[in-house]
Motif scaffolding. Structure first.
Motif, short mmCIF file in Angstrom:
data_model
loop_
_atom_site.label_atom_id
_atom_site.label_comp_id
_atom_site.label_asym_id
_atom_site.label_seq_id
_atom_site.Cartn_x
_atom_site.Cartn_y
_atom_site.Cartn_z
N PHE A 118 -11.89 -8.56 -2.79
CA PHE A 118 -11.77 -8.04 -4.16
C PHE A 118 -10.38 -7.44 -4.37
O PHE A 118 -9.69 -7.72 -5.36
N SER A 119 -9.97 -6.62 -3.44
CA SER A 119 -8.67 -5.94 -3.52
C SER A 119 -7.53 -6.96 -3.54
O SER A 119 -6.60 -6.86 -4.34
N ALA A 120 -7.61 -7.95 -2.64
CA ALA A 120 -6.53 -8.92 -2.51
C ALA A 120 -6.40 -9.76 -3.78
O ALA A 120 -5.30 -10.08 -4.22
N LEU A 121 -7.54 -10.08 -4.41
CA LEU A 121 -7.49 -10.94 -5.60
C LEU A 121 -6.87 -10.20 -6.78
O LEU A 121 -6.43 -10.82 -7.72
N SER A 125 -3.27 -4.12 -8.75
CA SER A 125 -4.00 -3.57 -9.89
C SER A 125 -4.43 -2.15 -9.57
O SER A 125 -4.27 -1.66 -8.45
N PHE A 126 -4.98 -1.48 -10.58
CA PHE A 126 -5.48 -0.12 -10.37
C PHE A 126 -6.49 -0.06 -9.23
O PHE A 126 -6.42 0.78 -8.34
N TRP A 127 -7.45 -1.00 -9.26
CA TRP A 127 -8.50 -0.99 -8.24
C TRP A 127 -7.95 -1.25 -6.86
O TRP A 127 -8.37 -0.65 -5.87
N THR A 129 -4.89 -0.61 -5.76
CA THR A 129 -4.16 0.57 -5.29
C THR A 129 -5.13 1.65 -4.85
O THR A 129 -4.97 2.26 -3.79
N THR A 130 -6.16 1.89 -5.66
CA THR A 130 -7.13 2.92 -5.32
C THR A 130 -7.83 2.61 -4.01
O THR A 130 -7.92 3.46 -3.12
N LEU A 131 -8.31 1.38 -3.89
CA LEU A 131 -9.05 1.01 -2.68
C LEU A 131 -8.15 1.06 -1.44
O LEU A 131 -8.56 1.54 -0.39
N THR A 132 -6.92 0.58 -1.59
CA THR A 132 -6.01 0.57 -0.44
C THR A 132 -5.68 1.99 -0.01
O THR A 132 -5.67 2.30 1.19
#
Lengths: 318, 341, 351
Positions: A118-121, A125-127, A129-132
């Motif tokens: 999800f993060s890689a795709l 993006s905001f998500w 950056t947040t997840l990472t």
């Protein structure tokens, strides 16, 4: 595949040889005369000499090592220096508790794979950056720190979940009552969340690397939809290296499970080792470490075989 | 030559990076007819691959963007059609063969599946039928035991065979335009000729138009009808293949030819490299990008891009040196002293 | 008529105007010079670092990590320097030392009975004690600051030991290959077979607790990681042309390894160092928490956490929170910087 399995088993033999040699060497290095300790308090010199001879402690190092391995093969890990109970018996009682936690954490850990994709795709993006960021922070949190915070917030302040202990199980590791499940939630989540962070970070990196590869460009040039490009071509290639990483990381997970047990007071291998530390009981510590190591080595073997089965480059090689 | 397939006009593709705007392609125009082969030649960074990827609309955006130009495939403008329609074009109307066959195939998918995938996507064929077609295509590009090979993975193929499989994949839907991006660069010299033969054969069978991208004038000589020479994102010269080889007008083309070994010359001729490095595409001069390396440059070169100048039938050049002077300079170059007949 | 490299451009008539000579690239120099320059350009470490820094700058998480590392090292260094002085003073004149902590900590970390609350469990954060006080009334802020010293020393010394071993064994393994390589790599396999923290724990239980033993245990066990990283790099660099060139000039093996191969294969090693320091600090904390690492009166974040948890049920959260925050922030700093460095030096990610 057969060649691979044979090579992998040979490697296993070497590793087990090394592991037992190191553990045995450690036991030998412990200061003090084991014969004196084994003979008990107020033993006469004759008794000590008898014990030394009976235990083979006067034999050369390699003979002692061979006898040590022989005893290991028969499931004999020696006796606790503190309680004189057989260590193997103590481990047999404690092991299911640890395995239960480790398996639960592995199941939670797998959530890291979809999160990473999800993060890689949505790179940058905001998500993403947040997840990472969250993953990097969680990844560095020692498991006992997170455990105590979880315990303080959800156990003590909110009083939602029990702060420790274990409940009844079926088949050794599956909780059989609601209370039993409840005792598992906090420790499993504590350990699992840290593992999710690590795995999702790795999955993201792997997915991004694959997305830059030539064969993805080929797939797009064929006119495939983005979905087919990602799931049909990208995903499998990206998940294979993460499987290897997860296999290696099982060691950290088992170590983490053992420390988590000391936080949540779960009577598993970890608590056993912890008590061993407090009681300066090297036999128990070594037994626990040896068990955890064997568990890790075999689990890793299974992961590698699974990996080989998924990857045709390994499966079809002779 | 047959019907007009492609009309590219003033194509410019830029990459907007942190370091600045990379002007990879600047105002490139060319056409392609059915059955025709155009060779695009230039060193790495000259924009030839980016031009082809722009055509496929496979430029990663961001940072890349086609900023100008029209890309007409028949009467469709590839710049403006929808993504869905573009997917129908890729692999079906325009197919592409990539440089490195080692990395261009999915390592964990059977070769047959990778070919059949394109067939089921663009044609009304079932899985089994597509699979059988994949085997036939493999046989057609010269892979022995195709029935067995179709069931194998790329790692079980040699480099040359993988490139053949790539070609099979590309021709699977009988494309009008086949783009071959350095199809032989990563291969052994002995295999290179075979692959070029396969491309030529396939072109003859399907009557496609071929865009061959390469830095190797030798390959161009073998297969192309016309040649476009690119430098620093611009077309510096274009023309029929014989014109480019024997009547070149741009100093960069001379340089390319001088660095090409020739068997028809006596040992007297030296292979001479072009001095200096490829230009930085971020800080390109407004004028001719070759200025910095050009031994014959003059004041106007750097600041103004020379207008197109026709120097022969279908042969054009962009250069500030007056045509008489160009011919005089060329006559003095060892490589051009005695044009082979 | 000029041909392509016999005559330098400056000798040709068309190069009269001034802008040409100061302009681009190759003007006025012969091929050999230009080629030399190209080679220097490509191998110049400065250019590599500038490029790495340029790419690192864009990674905000890595910059945050770098900031944390700088603060951590500064605090740790000041504490280490003053710790020695303080120790010295205390040995000679105890009374004077007590009211003159003399370093960053506002209070003596071992001084008890600051603001002891009526319950005897320490007081929550306040202006005079921003992190509160513990069950003996010691200032948690001062203790957290002082513990930076232990964390830094463990991180640096343990990783230095591991790195030294790895830099000795890795090149030998990668460069010579064959039986030597097999033996070293099988040994590494064995070390990797243990769950890491348990292996450290086993060694500590044999060596006994204490400051130096923590360095030794973590350091000695870390060799395998570095040996593998270095070996992998050596293998990929070994066959490159400049190594062949050095060999052709008659350079000896040692010279080739340490002069040519290692400097060209260090980037992943730096990454591993950053990650390993974070790991060593976390490991030390875990050992101290388990009661087998740093012992009082030395103060360590793990030890403080271990002290605090028995009183958690009484609600003394600050006592757990602040050392934990210090620990987590520091480890995050190293991991984040390490990750950023890996991305910035990864040739695959270059555009």
């Amino acid at each position: 595949m057969i060649a691979y399995i044979i090579r992998r088993l040979l490697q296993l033999v070497i590793v087990l040889f090394g592991v037992t040699l190191i553990t045995f060497g450690m036991l030998k290095l412990v200061p003090g005369d084991p014969a004196v300790a084994l003979a008990g308090k107020n033993a006469t010199p004759e008794k000590i000499a008898f014990v030394r001879h009976e235990r083979g402690l006067d034999r050369p190092f390699y003979v002692q090592y061979i006898r040590y391995v022989e005893r290991l093969v028969h499931g004999d890990l020696g006796e606790s220096l503190y309680t004189a109970r057989p260590v193997a018996e103590m481990i047999r009682e404690a092991a299911p508790v640890t395995i239960q936690l480790a398996v639960a954490a592995v199941l939670i850990e797998l959530l890291g794979i979809p999160l990473g994709v999800f993060s890689a795709l949505r790179q940058y993006s905001f998500w993403d950056t947040t997840l990472t960021t969250a993953a990097l922070i969680l990844w560095g949190i020692p498991v006992f720190v997170l455990g105590y915070f979880a315990m303080y917030i959800f156990g003590l302040k909110l009083d939602w979940l029990p702060i420790g202990g274990v409940g009844p199980t079926v088949l050794g590791i599956i909780p059989s009552t609601w209370e039993s499940w409840q005792t598992l939630i906090l420790p499993a989540l504590t350990l699992g969340v840290i593992e999710i962070a690590y795995i999702s970070y790795m999955q993201r990196a792997s997915m991004l690397e694959v997305s830059r590869s030539d064969f993805i460009r080929t797939a797009r040039a064929k006119g495939l939809t983005e979905r087919k490009v990602i799931w049909g071509h990208g995903f499998k290639n990206a998940v294979i290296p993460v499987m290897t990483i997860a296999g290696i990381d099982l060691g950290a997970l088992i170590g983490g499970a053992i420390i988590t047990e000391t936080v949540f007071n779960r009577p598993g291998i970890g608590l056993l080792i912890y008590q061993g530390i407090n009681q300066r009981d090297v036999a128990v510590i070594a037994g626990g470490v040896l068990f955890a190591t064997f568990f890790f080595v075999f689990a890793n073997l299974l992961v590698d075989l699974g990996y080989a089965w998924v990857d045709p480059r390994v499966r079809l090689e002779d | 030559m047959g019907e007009r397939l492609l009309t590219i006009k003033d194509l410019s593709t830029h990459f907007f990076t942190h370091a600045g705007v990379v002007k990879a392609v600047n105002g490139v125009s060319f056409t392609l007819d059915r059955g025709e082969t155009i060779g695009i030649v230039g060193e790495s960074g000259s924009g030839k691959t980016v031009a082809a990827m722009s055509l496929m609309r496979l430029i990663p955006d961001p940072p890349g963007k086609v900023v100008e130009g029209s890309l007409m495939l028949g009467d469709r403008d590839l710049r403006t059609i929808s993504d869905d329609e573009m997917r129908g074009v890729r692999g079906n109307d325009i197919a592409m063969i990539f440089q490195d066959p080692m990395t261009s195939l999915n390592p964990v998918m059977k070769v047959g599946k990778q070919i059949a995938e394109a067939i089921t996507l663009h044609q009304d064929k079932g899985k089994r039928e597509a699979w059988q077609m994949a085997a036939k295509l493999l046989a057609r590009v010269g892979i022995p035991d195709a029935d067995k090979r179709v069931d194998q993975y790329p790692f079980e193929f040699s480099g040359g065979m993988r490139q053949r499989a790539m070609i099979a994949m590309a021709i699977s839907c009988n494309p009008d335009v086949l783009i071959a991006d350095e199809p032989t660069t990563a291969l052994d010299v002995t295999i290179q000729a075979q692959i070029i033969d396969v491309v030529r054969e396939m072109q003859a069978q399907f009557d496609s138009g071929v865009i061959l991208i390469t830095h190797d004038l030798g390959v161009i000589a073998e297969i192309s009808d016309k040649v476009m020479v690119m430098y620093g994102g611009r077309t510096v010269e274009y023309g029929p293949v014989d014109e480019i080889f024997y009547n070149a007008h741009h100093p960069y083309t001379w340089g390319l030819l001088a660095s090409l070994p020739r068997l028809d010359e006596s040992e007297k001729t030296r292979l001479t490299p072009i001095l200096g490095q490829p230009p930085n595409l971020i800080t390109l001069p407004a004028g001719c990008p070759f200025t910095a390396r050009c031994p014959y440059r003059r004041e106007e070169c750097r600041d103004k891009w020379p207008a197109h100048e026709a120097v022969g039938p279908d042969h054009g050049v962009h250069c500030w040196i007056p045509v008489e002077e160009r011919v005089a300079i060329r006559a003095g170059l060892p490589h051009f002293k005695e044009p082979a007949a | 008529m000029p041909d392509w490299d016999q005559q330098p451009p400056e000798e040709r008539e068309v190069y009269g105007s001034a802008w040409v000579t100061e302009a681009d690239g190759v003007d006025g120099r012969r091929t050999a010079e230009v080629v030399d320059e190209v080679i220097e350009e490509q191998t110049k470490p400065l250019g590599l670092w500038a490029d790495t820094w340029r790419r690192l700058k864009r990674n905000h998480l890595a910059l945050v990590g770098l900031g944390i590392i700088i603060v951590f090292i500064s605090v740790g260094t000041v504490e280490t320097v003053f710790y020695q002085m303080h120790w010295h003073v205390r040995a000679s004149a105890q009374a004077e030392a007590a009211d003159a902590p003399g370093y960053l900590a506002p209070y003596d970390p071992n001084e008890t009975n600051y603001d002891l609350s009526p319950s005897g469990l320490g007081s929550p954060p306040s202006w005079s004690h921003p992190f509160g006080t513990d069950y003996l009334g010691r200032d948690v802020f001062s203790r957290t600051l002082v513990a930076t010293r232990v964390a830094m020393l463990v991180g640096i010394i343990a990783v230095a030991i591991a790195l030294t071993l790895g830099l000795l064994l890795g090149p030998v393994s990668g460069y010579y290959g064959g039986a030597v390589d097999s033996v070293i790599m099988r040994a590494a396999d064995i070390f990797f077979a243990f769950p890491y923290i348990l292996f450290v724990l086993l060694i500590m239980s044999v060596l006994g607790q204490g400051f130096q033993n923590v360095f030794i245990a973590i350091g000695v066990l870390g060799w395998a990681t570095f040996a593998r990283v270095v070996r992998g790099q050596i293998l990929s660099v070994k066959s490159m042309e400049f190594v062949e060139a050095a060999r052709a000039q008659g350079a000896g093996d040692l010279r080739i390894i340490f002069r040519h191969v290692l400097p060209n294969s260090m980037a992943p090693v730096y990454v591993a160092v950053a990650m390993a320091i974070g790991g060593a600090i976390a490991t030390e904390a875990a050992l101290s928490y388990l009661g087998i690492g740093i012992q009082p009166p030395n103060s360590s974040w793990g030890l403080m956490i271990s002290d605090s948890v028995d009183y958690l049920a009484a609600g003394n959260w600050w006592w757990l929170l602040f050392p934990s925050l210090a620990l987590v922030t520091t480890v995050f700093g190293f991991i984040s910087f390490g990750n950023g460095l890996r991305d910035a030096t990864d040739p695959k990610l270059k555009e």
